[in-house]
Design a protein around this motif. Structure first.
Motif: not given
Length: 269
Positions: A87-90, A121-125, A130-139
């Motif tokens: 999350p930090e790097r994202y 998602l591809c989303r902008y405010n 760009y404001n899409v949050p981190f997805g937390r995928y393993k790989h």
């Protein structure tokens, strides 16, 4: 072939439905006023492609891959490792993306965020951030094969940023047009069409049909995809041909929201 991008409403699973309705005989160029992730042009065989989208980051990415694919792939791959899958790097990279106008850097981070962000998602405010949050995928998957296929196909394509009317203004004999606009909402109280920082209104949907009607007189057919709801049932009443089918919707926060919905293909010719 899949798109290199995750894309809300992508057409990979319904290519055969599109092929069954889209007139291709005698047509040498495909025009897409809403190219999105590119699944349609990647899976249809034409001599040329004229591909438009409102999203400047998307068009910049496509043009960069087209211009120098091997360099782009090598640089993009550096973002796909465990060091960058936090999350930090994202959020560091998302902040860097929103703070730079460097096209190459934005394109690299755009692909990274598309694969590491939440649910594709591809989303902008409203400020264009760009404001899409981190997805937390393993790989997160690095789409090297898809990028290479795209680069080869892109040799016959022109990518342009702009409103869909621009695409129609360039249409000529020998073209066929496929439109995948932001869909008319099933639930009008939870409308989400702001993929590129702008909304797509009922008036825009009507304007799109007017464009399709205008080029029909030149012998240029237009096929439009959308949800099949009361609004579109009336909107496409004069289409020459309609095809209805069911699609599994998977862009949803809750599993119970991943249900089959009815879609329409409306052909103007």
């Amino acid at each position: 072939m899949r798109s290199a991008l995750k894309w809300a409403g992508g057409k990979k699973k319904v290519i055969d439905d599109i092929k069954s309705v889209l007139p291709t005989k005698g047509k040498t160029r495909l025009i897409e006023p809403f190219v999105g992730g590119g699944s349609v042009f990647l899976n249809l065989d034409f001599d040329e492609y004229f591909l438009v989208d409102m999203n400047q980051d998307l068009i910049n990415l496509f043009n960069l891959i087209k211009a120098n694919p091997q360099q782009f792939i090598a640089q993009a791959q550096c973002y796909f490792n465990q060091e960058h899958n936090t999350p930090e790097r994202y959020y560091e990279l998302r902040k860097e993306f929103n703070g730079t106008s460097d096209t190459e850097l934005r394109s690299l981070i755009f692909l990274y965020m598309n694969r590491h962000g939440y649910n594709g998602l591809c989303r902008y405010n409203k400020s264009g951030g760009y404001n899409v949050p981190f997805g937390r995928y393993k790989h997160p998957y690095f789409p090297q094969a898809e990028l290479e296929f795209f680069a080869e196909k892109a040799k016959k394509a022109t990518f342009v940023q702009g409103d869909f009317e621009l695409a129609f203004s360039e249409a000529k004999a020998g073209d066929v047009i496929y439109c995948d606009p932001p869909y008319s909402p099933i639930n009008r109280t939870s409308n989400f069409t702001a993929y590129a920082g702008n909304s797509f209104t009922d008036e825009d949907q009507q304007r799109l049909v007017e464009c399709a009607e205008s080029v029909k007189a030149q012998g240029i057919p237009t096929l439009i995809s959308n949800h099949y709801v009361d609004f579109t049932r009336e909107l496409y009443a004069n289409a020459a041909k309609k095809k209805l089918f069911q699609v599994q919707r998977s862009i949803s926060q809750k599993g119970k929201g991943r249900v089959k919905v009815q879609e329409i293909l409306a052909l103007y010719k």
